[in-house]
Design a protein around this motif. Structure first.
Motif, PDB file in Angstrom:
ATOM      1  N   ILE A  82      -0.669   6.467  -0.776  1.00 39.94           N
ATOM      2  CA  ILE A  82      -1.718   5.282  -1.467  1.00 39.94           C
ATOM      3  C   ILE A  82      -1.400   4.366  -2.341  1.00 39.94           C
ATOM      4  O   ILE A  82      -1.697   5.247  -2.802  1.00 39.94           O
ATOM      5  CB  ILE A  82      -2.886   5.596  -0.680  1.00 39.94           C
ATOM      6  CG1 ILE A  82      -3.092   6.070   0.930  1.00 39.94           C
ATOM      7  CG2 ILE A  82      -3.642   3.829  -0.728  1.00 39.94           C
ATOM      8  CD1 ILE A  82      -2.475   4.431   1.842  1.00 39.94           C
ATOM      9  N   ALA A  83      -0.764   3.606  -2.907  1.00 43.33           N
ATOM     10  CA  ALA A  83      -1.739   2.758  -3.916  1.00 43.33           C
ATOM     11  C   ALA A  83      -1.738   1.504  -4.177  1.00 43.33           C
ATOM     12  O   ALA A  83      -1.920   0.531  -3.226  1.00 43.33           O
ATOM     13  CB  ALA A  83      -0.073   2.472  -4.002  1.00 43.33           C
ATOM     14  N   LEU A 140       0.871  -1.369   0.132  1.00 44.64           N
ATOM     15  CA  LEU A 140       0.227   0.136  -0.224  1.00 44.64           C
ATOM     16  C   LEU A 140       1.001   1.316  -0.355  1.00 44.64           C
ATOM     17  O   LEU A 140       0.242   2.389  -0.570  1.00 44.64           O
ATOM     18  CB  LEU A 140      -0.703  -0.120   1.298  1.00 44.64           C
ATOM     19  CG  LEU A 140      -1.459  -0.961   1.483  1.00 44.64           C
ATOM     20  CD1 LEU A 140      -2.129  -1.102   2.626  1.00 44.64           C
ATOM     21  CD2 LEU A 140      -2.906  -1.097   0.276  1.00 44.64           C
ATOM     22  N   LEU A 141       2.122   1.362   0.901  1.00 44.58           N
ATOM     23  CA  LEU A 141       2.455   2.419   0.300  1.00 44.58           C
ATOM     24  C   LEU A 141       4.510   2.359  -0.154  1.00 44.58           C
ATOM     25  O   LEU A 141       4.903   3.690  -0.189  1.00 44.58           O
ATOM     26  CB  LEU A 141       3.219   2.868   2.201  1.00 44.58           C
ATOM     27  CG  LEU A 141       1.843   2.682   3.250  1.00 44.58           C
ATOM     28  CD1 LEU A 141       2.809   3.184   5.243  1.00 44.58           C
ATOM     29  CD2 LEU A 141       1.147   4.463   2.821  1.00 44.58           C
ATOM     30  N   ALA A 151       0.614   8.837   5.393  1.00 47.43           N
ATOM     31  CA  ALA A 151      -0.648   7.561   5.439  1.00 47.43           C
ATOM     32  C   ALA A 151       0.892   7.008   5.745  1.00 47.43           C
ATOM     33  O   ALA A 151       0.411   5.587   7.034  1.00 47.43           O
ATOM     34  CB  ALA A 151      -0.717   7.168   3.865  1.00 47.43           C
ATOM     35  N   ARG A 152       1.974   7.107   6.100  1.00 50.63           N
ATOM     36  CA  ARG A 152       2.603   6.230   7.197  1.00 50.63           C
ATOM     37  C   ARG A 152       1.687   5.740   8.094  1.00 50.63           C
ATOM     38  O   ARG A 152       2.613   5.319   9.224  1.00 50.63           O
ATOM     39  CB  ARG A 152       3.752   6.682   6.859  1.00 50.63           C
ATOM     40  CG  ARG A 152       5.251   6.393   5.503  1.00 50.63           C
ATOM     41  CD  ARG A 152       6.164   6.985   5.334  1.00 50.63           C
ATOM     42  NE  ARG A 152       6.554   8.470   5.579  1.00 50.63           N
ATOM     43  CZ  ARG A 152       7.339   9.313   6.100  1.00 50.63           C
ATOM     44  NH1 ARG A 152       8.290   8.791   5.981  1.00 50.63           N
ATOM     45  NH2 ARG A 152       7.123   9.999   6.294  1.00 50.63           N
ATOM     46  N   TYR A 153       1.582   7.105   8.858  1.00 49.15           N
ATOM     47  CA  TYR A 153       1.422   7.232  10.315  1.00 49.15           C
ATOM     48  C   TYR A 153      -0.419   6.632  10.370  1.00 49.15           C
ATOM     49  O   TYR A 153      -0.513   5.953  11.690  1.00 49.15           O
ATOM     50  CB  TYR A 153       1.238   8.026  11.063  1.00 49.15           C
ATOM     51  CG  TYR A 153       2.910   8.871  11.287  1.00 49.15           C
ATOM     52  CD1 TYR A 153       3.445   9.024  12.972  1.00 49.15           C
ATOM     53  CD2 TYR A 153       3.428   9.627   9.420  1.00 49.15           C
ATOM     54  CE1 TYR A 153       4.770   9.374  12.910  1.00 49.15           C
ATOM     55  CE2 TYR A 153       4.668  10.379  10.467  1.00 49.15           C
ATOM     56  CZ  TYR A 153       5.689   9.927  11.058  1.00 49.15           C
ATOM     57  OH  TYR A 153       6.417   9.976  11.816  1.00 49.15           O
ATOM     58  N   LEU A 154      -0.928   6.672   9.254  1.00 51.21           N
ATOM     59  CA  LEU A 154      -2.668   6.748   8.864  1.00 51.21           C
ATOM     60  C   LEU A 154      -2.457   5.033   9.769  1.00 51.21           C
ATOM     61  O   LEU A 154      -3.808   4.189  10.331  1.00 51.21           O
ATOM     62  CB  LEU A 154      -3.043   6.620   8.257  1.00 51.21           C
ATOM     63  CG  LEU A 154      -3.979   6.978   8.454  1.00 51.21           C
ATOM     64  CD1 LEU A 154      -5.274   7.741   9.532  1.00 51.21           C
ATOM     65  CD2 LEU A 154      -5.265   6.933   7.449  1.00 51.21           C
TER      66      LEU A 154
END
Length: 586
Positions: free
Chosen positions: A208-209, A161-162, A306-309
């Motif tokens: 986000i991928a 995802l990241l 998004a690395r934290y989310l």
């Protein structure tokens, strides 16, 4: 993301080698010095040893009955470890050790890929010394293996995802979630990671991928393939054998121990806020950073990082999920701990330069060290009530109490030495060295003492000496440990703690008495005192000893008069003892 050259630098290799050397010393210390301890360890060890001895691996058995509380995957790992090491005392702890080292490796690698090598090291160090993680890593329960499998699933999903699209990692995440599901039923919770990912992807957060929808279809087959490792041969055996006991096994393990246990819990009742207390205590010292981490996380989420989310949102979902049912145990949310450490790690370099976090870390060392030091000195110099209680309940000697007290004194003094040496500016090192010393001292100084009172090895040795090598031994109201350390084949008559669960004690006793009458000169019965009927002649029976605060009697045939049977019990009558209630399973 760090370059390959940076990752292979001498400094990087040295830091990583030091991390895993310390992790191995802390977790593996004491390996081989103790037997499995109640409540869960002896159960799994006995089931695993039975697999090794009989070659029957598909359906775990306990006392001639199918064990349907948990799938056998963890027992398979433990049985293979016992075969590999050639002994139970070392093998039964090996899966937890390897799984915990694996979790550290995954957190490190994910941290370095998302941020830097230094962040990966911070994440792994935070996880290693979190109290709950280290304690469980040194025990032979399912949870360390489940934590590894769920962390592996998170690892694969987050990399896709990241840092993707990466369909191999996507399939790895689903496959690991499937393995976690057939290990303890909760592995599928790793897939909740997809929920916040889908939401922020719809909101067009950067980084986000999700990839194309055709690739998404690769995940579910990987999950099904992993669950099929156990489900396919198990269901095939049930369908082809036509055994009613196997059909009951399927209903219990697939529905009663999962859906019913969640929707209608029958033990471990706790309030809805229970897990907040778990996180603030058992997740120390990592939890000390929360006062500064919470606002920092909020700022990064507002910047759409998004690395934290993903790890934080997944943690919230896990805590909420396990807070809904009334039955709760601290280990249920332990799979979220690696993700919390991962989210904390990027903040640590800045936090550790600030006076507030440094002082709080040092206060943690001082407080814990002082408590241990005072407790140890109280035992050595005074006569505290808890010491007398332990000596009475456990049968501990004054010498054993002194040894435990000296361990507390040594660790307390060690904590103060760490404070004096590292001081405030290097408070994190004081925390790490203090906790490392605590776990090593506990393993080498406390294990030998605690093992004598947490294992019936001495009791069974005394029984063996009393009846001789040619006699046969039957067990009534027995515990799994007793079979493990009996040193001979034993006869059992079902397994259960009381009349309302498992095989009732009165039935076990009556079957044992019938068995003994067949060869009265050759056969003895070892019975829990509470399960032995009043008609047994105590003058001819022998008080074999006390194990785990329970009194055990060795009964020859001469002590059982004709017609002596245990009365039928239709409801629990053992309230107030450790044997009341359902099995304290994980």
């Amino acid at each position: 993301m760090p370059s390959l050259r940076n990752l292979q630098s001498p400094g990087a290799a040295r830091d990583l080698a030091w991390l895993f050397f310390v992790a191995f010393v802390v977790i593996a210390s004491g390996l081989g010095l103790r037997d499995p301890w109640p409540t869960d360890e002896p159960r799994f060890a006995m089931l695993s040893q039975h697999m090794v001895d009989t070659g029957r691996w598909l359906f775990p058995e306990r006392g001639g009955e199918l064990y349907s509380d948990k799938p056998p995957v963890f027992m398979w790992l433990q049985a293979m470890a016992i075969q590999l090491t050639g002994g139970l005392r070392t093998g039964f702890l090996l899966p937890s050790l390897l799984a915990s080292l694996g979790s550290l490796a995954l957190v490190y690698d994910l941290g370095r890929r998302l941020w830097t090598r230094r962040v990966g090291l911070y994440a792994a160090w935070l996880l290693l010394f979190a109290l709950q993680f280290t304690f469980q890593a040194k025990r032979a329960q399912i949870d360390p293996v489940v934590v590894f499998l769920i962390t592996l699933a998170n690892y694969g999903l987050i990399r896709h995802l990241l840092r993707g699209p990466d369909w191999r990692m996507w399939c790895l995440g689903w496959f690991a979630a499937g393995l976690g599901t057939v290990t303890k039923g909760v592995g599928a919770l790793a897939l909740l990671m997809l929920l916040p990912a889908a939401i922020v992807a719809a909101l067009r957060w950067r980084g986000i991928a999700l990839g194309g929808w055709r690739g998404w279809l690769l995940g579910p087959p990987a999950f099904v393939l992993a669950t099929g490792v156990w489900l396919v041969p198990m269901l095939w055996a049930v369908a082809t054998r036509g055994d009613p006991a196997l059909h009951d096994y399927v209903r219990t393990i697939l529905f009663h121990q999962t859906v019913n246990r969640y929707s209608d819990s029958w033990d471990h009742f706790e309030p809805w806020w229970y897990y907040l207390g778990v996180m603030l205590t058992l997740w120390l010292p990592a939890a000390l950073a929360l006062p500064w981490a919470l606002p920092a996380w909020w700022r990064r989420l507002r910047r759409q990082d998004a690395r934290y989310l993903l790890p934080l949102a997944w943690t919230v979902l896990i805590v909420v999920f396990f807070s809904i049912p009334s039955g709760k145990r601290d280990v249920y949310i332990m799979p979220a701990l690696p993700m919390v450490c991962l989210a904390l790690a990027p903040l640590m370099a800045g936090l550790l330069r600030r006076r507030g976090p440094q002082r709080l870390a040092l206060a943690f060392v001082v407080t814990l060290g002082s408590l241990l030091l005072v407790a140890g000195l109280a035992v050595l110099l005074g006569d505290p009530g808890f010491e007398r209680k332990l000596m009475q309940e456990r049968g501990a000697t004054a010498g054993e109490m002194a040894r435990l007290a000296w361990m507390l004194v040594v660790v307390g003094a060690w904590a103060w030495a760490c404070v004096a040496w590292f001081r405030r500016a290097r408070a994190p090192l004081a925390v790490a060295w203090m906790l490392g010393g605590l776990w090593v001292a506990y393993s080498f100084m406390a294990y030998p003492v605690l093992d004598r009172h947490s294992s019936p090895r001495q009791l069974m040795a005394d029984v063996a000496a009393r009846i001789g090598p040619q006699a046969e031994l039957g067990l009534v109201a027995w515990r799994e440990q007793m079979v493990l350390v009996a040193g001979r084949p034993v006869q059992t008559f079902g397994f259960g703690k009381q009349a309302s669960w498992g095989r009732p004690w009165y039935q076990q006793w009556n079957d044992a008495a019938d068995w003994q009458r067949e060869q009265p000169a050759q056969r003895w019965v070892l019975s829990l005192e509470l399960a032995m009927p009043d008609c047994v002649d105590r003058d001819q029976a022998v008080l074999a000893g006390i194990a785990n605060r329970r009194r055990w009697w060795l009964v020859p045939a001469a002590a059982v008069p004709a017609g002596c049977e245990a009365p039928v019990v239709t409801r629990p009558t053992y309230a107030g003892t450790d044997d009341a209630g359902a099995d304290d399973d994980e």
